[in-house]
Enzyme design. Structure first.
Site, PDB file in Angstrom:
ATOM      1  N   GLY A 501       0.874  -1.148   0.046  1.00 11.95           N
ATOM      2  CA  GLY A 501      -0.179  -0.028   0.038  1.00 11.95           C
ATOM      3  C   GLY A 501       1.095   1.114  -0.131  1.00 11.95           C
ATOM      4  CB  ILE A 502      -0.057   4.555  -0.797  1.00 16.08           C
ATOM      5  CG1 ILE A 502      -0.570   4.012  -2.069  1.00 16.08           C
ATOM      6  CG2 ILE A 502       0.476   5.818  -0.904  1.00 16.08           C
ATOM      7  CD1 ILE A 502      -1.384   4.901  -2.898  1.00 16.08           C
ATOM      8  CB  VAL A 503       4.242   5.048   2.939  1.00 18.57           C
ATOM      9  CG1 VAL A 503       4.794   5.306   4.263  1.00 18.57           C
ATOM     10  CG2 VAL A 503       4.471   3.574   2.633  1.00 18.57           C
ATOM     11  CG  ASP A 613      11.118  -6.812  -2.223  1.00 19.77           C
ATOM     12  OD1 ASP A 613      11.924  -7.080  -3.037  1.00 19.77           O
ATOM     13  OD2 ASP A 613      10.071  -6.000  -2.359  1.00 19.77           O
TER      14      ASP A 613
END
Ligand code: NAG
Ligand code: NAG
Ligand code: NAG
Ligand code: NAG
Length: 781
Positions: A501-503, A613
């Site tokens: 998601g977006i931070v 990752d």
């Protein structure tokens, strides 16, 4: 061996390779097989022949600068698809050049000529000429240009330059330079047809000059009549090569390249038109310099435009910045999606995106509209892709596709883009091909979902074992959604995008006004509930100075939000690949810190955590320049009694260990691999894969391969060229390159544990000579 023997041997070798300088005799044949024996100009500066296109099995019949490392192409045989297959050949016949494929089919010819060819000549100025027995020119590349002019070449009034379609695809592109009877013009065309849209630049002669063409004289000056195209420039054709190219993004640029090999071996910009192509193109039709749905900003350092995708749009072709963007969702207009028309607010939201406009894409201008009315009007309008509100309460509605996008100063009112709220349940059935999984955001969501499911199954199965821990033991705050919305001013300031998601940046209302990073997970379906808790329990219990700390969370209805400490200095990628390299000592501390953080994750947690990752984008830097590992979004909990056997590929291309591709268990060694790649990036301050061959030579494109070659050839110092501090510490550089090579071994068993890596970095353990990682360590996909 005497000098004479060497001389004759050399002559013999020359003959053996049919190396031809200057004149080419009738019936001579060139084929893609003798790529190394092109027809050369007398001094060898220009070559005519076949050139392989990148790593493909396709070739161009071309002319190139033969004495410089980049072997820049200045002309190519122009046909609908200039890339011809292996086995193609070209023959010089009395009626001209004939290019045929392996089956003997004609692909291209020089067309009808006014006489018989008796020889051809690759001239000193880069012109390839077919001449008759009386030496008159029957055909020449200089009057049949492609995208480039050379000094001593004139673009005739009926001539044209045509850009290629992308850096590596020579098919006719979207821009042309031509004469319209009055002026030379630059226009975008209605690709693939010839129709010219409104020109975005024109240049003409002064008053009553007679114009014969666009004259690039042998001193490197370009004229129309008496008027100089680039103004007064100081040029030096004895020291430099020059070329004027209509670049694939529409800028007509004059470049120079030093001839001497001890000077910087790359092309630099001397002059260019138009001044800022992002603003110059102002045609209602066509996409602009960047493709549709993207937006353009002028990079004044490199004198070229760059293109970005807004919000939830991504590149159509991930390797082509100029190929346009596509929405990562469907607008679902028409019969296929009734819900989106009945209740659009359940399906779409309007997302702010700062500093962008598509000034020519309006179809409606509503006045005296509040921001909310404006956004709502777009939500309820199936034709609407975005709105641009302004301070005067105008609401400009934009249609799809968004075209001619450009960077603007929005004075605080961003554009709002219509975006689909996409619950995971609505995704297309997963197709588990690595090609799909890499790069595509949907792909990574699918993978994430599958992994999450797998993890929950493991959790459910381990009866007496690990339960999801209760949050009490982690000391974390539980926030209400309202509080976080307030802290982030309505999730307004985006600072990055993680895997889930977006931070956003936010400030907690408290005595200390703590600044936080708020990661809003994509609205999740119920299946992801477990995974959210997993992530929380795993991260909540970690505590190490090289890990980003989780402060709290919000778990309210469909809202899942994580609150982290804020890292003010961005990511390691921002710092490492910026224009100015961080100091060597700073980099040394980064490498040590990350290894320590990783060691903690692998060996000092209750349940070992494989990050999966590790890459510079996932390492954040705090205000004390301390590196911290972040984004456990992909982390998989590893239980000591079960070794991971998941075979789905996660992680990021360029950093993933080879075992992801094989049916072998995935262990903590995948992180060691990624760490090794990243260690080389930290040492060299460059990306692991550099596809931009203007920046590096081909042999350096893959950092791991290049580093191993340098190690084997005992030339470690070239890895840190021009980095005085690193050169002064060359002993450590060498040792660390060896450690990195140990980490990137194809065979995970041979890779050291991160604990050993840490001890080797710290100098507590000797570093033995590493074996070859094996040739298959990385392939350019
Ligand atoms: C420039 O072109 C002219 C005419 O085609 C030719 O005679 C001359 O040799 C060329 N100059 C160079 C430097 O090749
Ligand atoms: C180049 O682009 C054209 C048009 O998009 C495409 O048809 C062609 O296959 C491409 N050629 C190569 C070699 O990628
Ligand atoms: C704008 O709208 C408001 C409320 O609908 C109204 O009171 C006002 O008169 C309008 N202004 C103009 C200039 O139309
Ligand atoms: C790191 O952050 C500090 C404090 O915000 C700032 O002063 C410093 O310039 C930053 N350093 C870099 C390299 O961005």
């Amino acid at each position: 061996m005497s000098i004479t023997t060497i001389f004759f041997l050399a002559l013999f070798l020359l003959h053996f390779h049919h190396l031809t300088f200057g004149n080419v005799a009738l019936n001579t044949i060139l084929s893609t097989i003798d790529q190394n024996a092109p027809w050369l100009s007398p001094s060898g500066e220009f070559a005519f022949g076949f050139r392989r296109i990148d790593n493909t099995n396709l070739f161009l019949l071309a002319i190139w600068f033969n004495n410089i490392p980049s072997k820049t192409i200045v002309w190519y045989a122009n046909m609908p698809n200039p890339a011809v297959p292996a086995g193609s050949r070209v023959q010089l016949t009395p009626t001209g050049l004939y290019l045929t494929n392996l089956q003997g089919q004609a692909m291209w010819t020089t067309g009808e000529l006014q006489g018989d060819v008796s020889y051809a000549e690759m001239r000193e100025d880069g012109n390839f000429v077919l001449a008759s027995s009386t030496s008159s020119n029957l055909w020449q590349t200089f009057t049949n240009p492609t995208d480039t002019l050379l000094p001593n070449q004139t673009l005739p009034l009926n001539g044209m330059l045509s850009s290629r379609i992308s850096r590596t695809n020579y098919t006719k592109g979207r821009f042309e330079l031509y004469f319209n009877g009055v002026k030379f013009l630059l226009s975008q065309i209605a690709w693939p047809t010839e129709f010219h849209y409104n020109p975005y630049h024109g240049f003409d002669a002064a008053s009553k000059d007679s114009v014969s063409g666009l004259v690039f004289n042998s001193l490197g000056n370009m004229y129309i009549g008496q008027k100089r195209v680039w103004g007064n420039l100081v040029l030096d054709v004895s020291r430099n090569y020059y070329r004027a190219t209509l670049d694939y993004y529409g800028v007509f640029t004059l470049y120079f390249h030093p001839k001497e090999s001890n000077k910087a071996q790359f092309w630099s910009v001397v002059g260019y038109v138009p001044n800022n192509i992002c603003e110059a193109i102002f045609s209602e039709m066509g996409s602009g310099s960047c493709g549709y749905n993207s937006y353009c900003s002028w990079d004044d350092t490199n004198k070229r435009p760059t293109c970005k995708c807004p919000g939830r749009y991504s590149l159509v072709d991930p390797n082509d910045e100029f190929g346009g963007c596509k929405p990562d969702f469907s607008f679902g207009c028409g019969a296929d999606d009734e819900r989106s028309q009945e209740n659009p607010e359940e399906v779409f939201e309007m997302k702010p995106w700062p500093n962008v406009n598509w000034p020519l894409g309006d179809y409606e201008r509503l006045i005296n509209y509040t921001l909310d009315e404006c956004k709502r009007s777009c939500l309820y309008d199936c034709n609407c892709a975005a709105v641009i509100p302004n301070h005067a309460k105008d609401c400009w509605k934009k249609r799809f596709p968004l075209s001619n996008g450009r960077y603007v100063n929005d004075h605080g009112i961003p554009a709002y883009l219509k975006t689909r709220i996409q619950p995971l349940g609505n995704l297309n059935p997963p197709r588990l091909q690595p090609a799909l999984l890499f790069g595509s955001p949907i792909g990574s969501l699918v993978v994430a979902l599958l992994v999450a499911t797998a993890v929950s199954i493991i959790l459910l199965k381990s009866k007496n074992g690990v339960q999801v821990s209760s949050f009490d033991e982690t000391n974390m705050h539980s926030f209400t959604y309202e509080a976080l919305k307030e802290a982030t001013h309505g999730f307004n300031e985006e600072v990055g995008r993680g895997s889930f998601g977006i931070v956003y940046k936010g400030t907690l209302k408290s005595a200390t006004n703590t600044v936080v990073a708020v990661k809003r997970l994509d609205r999740v379906a119920q299946e992801r509930d477990k995974e959210f808790k997993n992530e929380l329990s795993a991260i909540g219990k970690t505590c190490h100075k090289n890990l980003v700390r989780l402060i709290g969370f919000c778990d309210e209805g469909v809202q899942r939000v994580l609150v982290y400490e804020f890292m003010s200095n961005g990511s390691l990628a921002d710092i490492l690949f910026a224009k100015f390299k961080p100091n060597w000592n700073v980099r040394v501390n980064f490498a040590l810190g990350i290894a320590r953080g990783l060691h903690y994750l692998h060996e000092e947690c209750d349940t070992p955590i494989i990050h999966c990752d590790i890459k510079p984008q996932n390492i954040l830097i705090d205000e004390n320049m301390r590196a911290k590992i972040s984004d456990f979004g992909l982390a998989k909990l590893l239980y000591s009694d079960k070794s991971g056997t998941l075979t789905m590929i996660r992680g990021t291309r360029g950093y993933v260990a080879p075992e992801w591709y094989k049916n072998t268990p995935v262990t903590t060694k995948v992180d060691v691999y990624s760490y090794g790649v990243m260690l080389l990036e930290i040492i060299c301050c460059r990306k692991s894969v550099e596809m931009d061959l203007d920046k590096v030579e081909k042999s350096k494109a893959i950092l791991t391969n290049w580093a191993y070659d340098c190690y084997m050839e005992r030339r470690i110092e070239v890895l840190v060229e021009s980095d005085e501090e690193a050169l002064a510490d060359i002993g450590r550089v060498k040792k660390w390159v060896m450690i990195a090579i140990w980490c990137i071994q194809d065979n995970p068993e041979i890779r050291p544990s991160v604990k050993t890596v840490m001890h080797m970095l710290e100098g507590l353990v000797e570093v033995p000579s590493p074996p070859s990682p094996s040739s298959s360590s990385l392939s350019m996909v």
